[in-house]
Design an enzyme around this catalytic site. Sequence first.
Site, short mmCIF file in Angstrom:
data_model
loop_
_atom_site.label_atom_id
_atom_site.label_comp_id
_atom_site.label_asym_id
_atom_site.label_seq_id
_atom_site.Cartn_x
_atom_site.Cartn_y
_atom_site.Cartn_z
N ALA A 65 0.83 -1.50 -0.14
CA ALA A 65 -0.31 -0.02 -0.26
C ALA A 65 1.40 1.17 0.13
O ALA A 65 2.31 0.92 0.33
CB ALA A 65 -1.10 0.03 1.03
N GLY A 109 0.61 -5.21 1.12
CA GLY A 109 -0.15 -4.92 0.14
C GLY A 109 -0.23 -5.55 -1.15
O GLY A 109 -0.93 -6.33 -2.15
N GLU A 112 -0.14 -8.98 -0.70
CA GLU A 112 -1.72 -9.61 -0.70
C GLU A 112 -2.52 -9.72 -1.60
O GLU A 112 -3.27 -10.12 -2.01
CB GLU A 112 -2.55 -8.71 0.68
CG GLU A 112 -1.57 -8.55 1.76
CD GLU A 112 -1.57 -7.66 2.94
OE1 GLU A 112 -1.74 -6.65 2.92
OE2 GLU A 112 -2.37 -8.18 4.27
N GLU A 132 4.94 -5.25 7.41
CA GLU A 132 4.02 -3.92 7.30
C GLU A 132 4.36 -3.95 9.05
O GLU A 132 4.60 -2.72 10.06
CB GLU A 132 2.42 -4.60 8.07
CG GLU A 132 2.21 -4.27 6.87
CD GLU A 132 2.10 -4.82 5.53
OE1 GLU A 132 3.00 -6.76 5.82
OE2 GLU A 132 0.85 -5.97 4.97
N1 CAA Z 1 4.28 2.96 -0.37
C1 CAA Z 1 5.25 4.67 -0.81
N2 CAA Z 1 6.30 4.70 -2.15
C2 CAA Z 1 6.99 3.12 -1.77
C3 CAA Z 1 6.49 2.42 -1.25
C4 CAA Z 1 5.45 2.39 -0.79
N3 CAA Z 1 5.10 1.11 0.06
N4 CAA Z 1 7.84 1.68 -1.92
C5 CAA Z 1 8.71 2.21 -2.38
N5 CAA Z 1 7.95 3.77 -2.54
C6 CAA Z 1 8.28 4.51 -3.39
C7 CAA Z 1 9.65 4.93 -1.92
O1 CAA Z 1 9.75 6.04 -1.33
C8 CAA Z 1 11.00 5.70 -2.75
O2 CAA Z 1 10.63 6.79 -3.83
P1 CAA Z 1 11.10 8.00 -4.07
O3 CAA Z 1 12.38 7.32 -4.90
O4 CAA Z 1 10.56 9.23 -3.98
O5 CAA Z 1 12.05 8.30 -2.05
C9 CAA Z 1 10.98 4.32 -4.14
O6 CAA Z 1 9.19 4.02 -4.28
C10 CAA Z 1 11.91 3.89 -4.61
O7 CAA Z 1 12.17 2.93 -3.05
P2 CAA Z 1 13.47 2.87 -2.63
O8 CAA Z 1 14.62 3.68 -3.36
O9 CAA Z 1 12.95 2.51 -1.16
O10 CAA Z 1 13.91 1.30 -3.50
P3 CAA Z 1 14.86 0.14 -2.50
O11 CAA Z 1 15.29 -0.38 -3.61
O12 CAA Z 1 16.11 1.20 -1.68
O13 CAA Z 1 14.28 -0.55 -1.73
C11 CAA Z 1 11.88 -2.03 -1.30
C12 CAA Z 1 12.96 -1.56 -2.31
C13 CAA Z 1 12.98 -2.57 -0.45
C14 CAA Z 1 10.43 -2.74 -1.48
C15 CAA Z 1 11.52 -0.82 -0.62
O14 CAA Z 1 11.24 0.58 -1.45
C16 CAA Z 1 10.94 -0.93 1.18
O15 CAA Z 1 10.80 -1.90 1.72
N6 CAA Z 1 9.18 -0.27 0.75
C17 CAA Z 1 8.13 -0.21 1.31
C18 CAA Z 1 7.45 -2.37 1.81
C19 CAA Z 1 6.50 -1.87 2.87
O16 CAA Z 1 6.75 -1.72 4.10
N7 CAA Z 1 5.71 -2.30 2.02
C20 CAA Z 1 4.36 -2.34 3.14
C21 CAA Z 1 3.80 -1.34 3.09
S1 CAA Z 1 2.20 -0.98 3.75
C22 CAA Z 1 1.28 -2.22 3.85
O17 CAA Z 1 0.67 -2.44 2.48
C23 CAA Z 1 -0.11 -2.05 4.11
C24 CAA Z 1 -1.25 -3.40 4.04
O18 CAA Z 1 -1.11 -4.66 4.54
C25 CAA Z 1 -2.15 -2.97 2.78
#
Ligand code: CAA
Length: 258
Positions: A65, A109, A112, A132
């Site tokens: 998400a 998500g 999921e 999460e």
């Molecule tokens: N939401 C918003 N933006 C996101 C994102 C997310 N879930 N995941 C990545 N991005 C964005 C980053 O902020 C970044 O944007 P900027 O360039 O503007 O800073 C861009 O995508 C590229 O990401 P990274 O620079 O972080 O890329 P990376 O290769 O270094 O890392 C990653 C990749 C490990 C996937 C890392 O991006 C990450 O940990 N993302 C979040 C994963 C996460 O926590 N997901 C769960 C979300 S909560 C949820 O999903 C609730 C639910 O159950 C429905």
Amino acid sequence: MAHEMILVETQGRVGVITLNRPQALNALCDQLMTELGDALRTFDADPAVGAIVITGSQKAFAAGADIKEMKDRAYPGVYFDDFIGKRWETVLTIQKPVIAAVAGFALGGGCELAMMCDLILAADNAKFGQPEINLGIIPGAGGTQRLVRSIGKSKAMEMILTGRMMDAQEAERANLVCRIVPVADLVAEAVKMGEKIASLSAPSVAMAKEAVNVAYETTLREGVRFERRLFLSLFSTEDQKEGMAAFAEKRKPSFTNR
Ligand code: CAA
């Protein structure tokens, strides 16, 4: 509806939806989920389409998400908006088989959403996770429930409590995915599977999908009863007569979806 965050095309009889928000690793914001739901419903209603593939990029199926979109949201606003509610579950209402073709990250998500599809085909670089817990929340689109049913309690518990990611090989061993293919072949393989499904009798395909999904949600006794009702109802179709006659006559069946 014009789409800005997904790409939609048909390849033969397969509808292909590509999540296309590369700057955010396909983070599933409201707009993207609305567009996805719209495309799914359109393909479901199109008689020329027999199966649907949802895929992302080679780097990310979807990284979850959209954290930036939700970080300032509060209760009870999220409750009254049904945040991560019905909009996310459109895929569960689709009658045609939906294949998740996953390369790269399928996190939160994203994992999921893949699990809400009927099956997951993984690229060799796929990574699955429910991180999460690192954000001070828990999975909110069925992760705590579907992951347990899919890979069992201990492994699901470890992933959800620690946020550890699972690579494609481990995901295949754990039965989260049906098969692993080279990343370069992922979409072609998913479309090939979709073509095979689309060549079969649509009523039997839809009922087979429905029956398997019921196994997730009911007791064995009720599930078998449900299966038998669908099985017997298929004897009312022309395709059942055609499929069995073709076998007896040693020829290929010609299904008409009636
Ligand atoms: N939401 C918003 N933006 C996101 C994102 C997310 N879930 N995941 C990545 N991005 C964005 C980053 O902020 C970044 O944007 P900027 O360039 O503007 O800073 C861009 O995508 C590229 O990401 P990274 O620079 O972080 O890329 P990376 O290769 O270094 O890392 C990653 C990749 C490990 C996937 C890392 O991006 C990450 O940990 N993302 C979040 C994963 C996460 O926590 N997901 C769960 C979300 S909560 C949820 O999903 C609730 C639910 O159950 C429905």
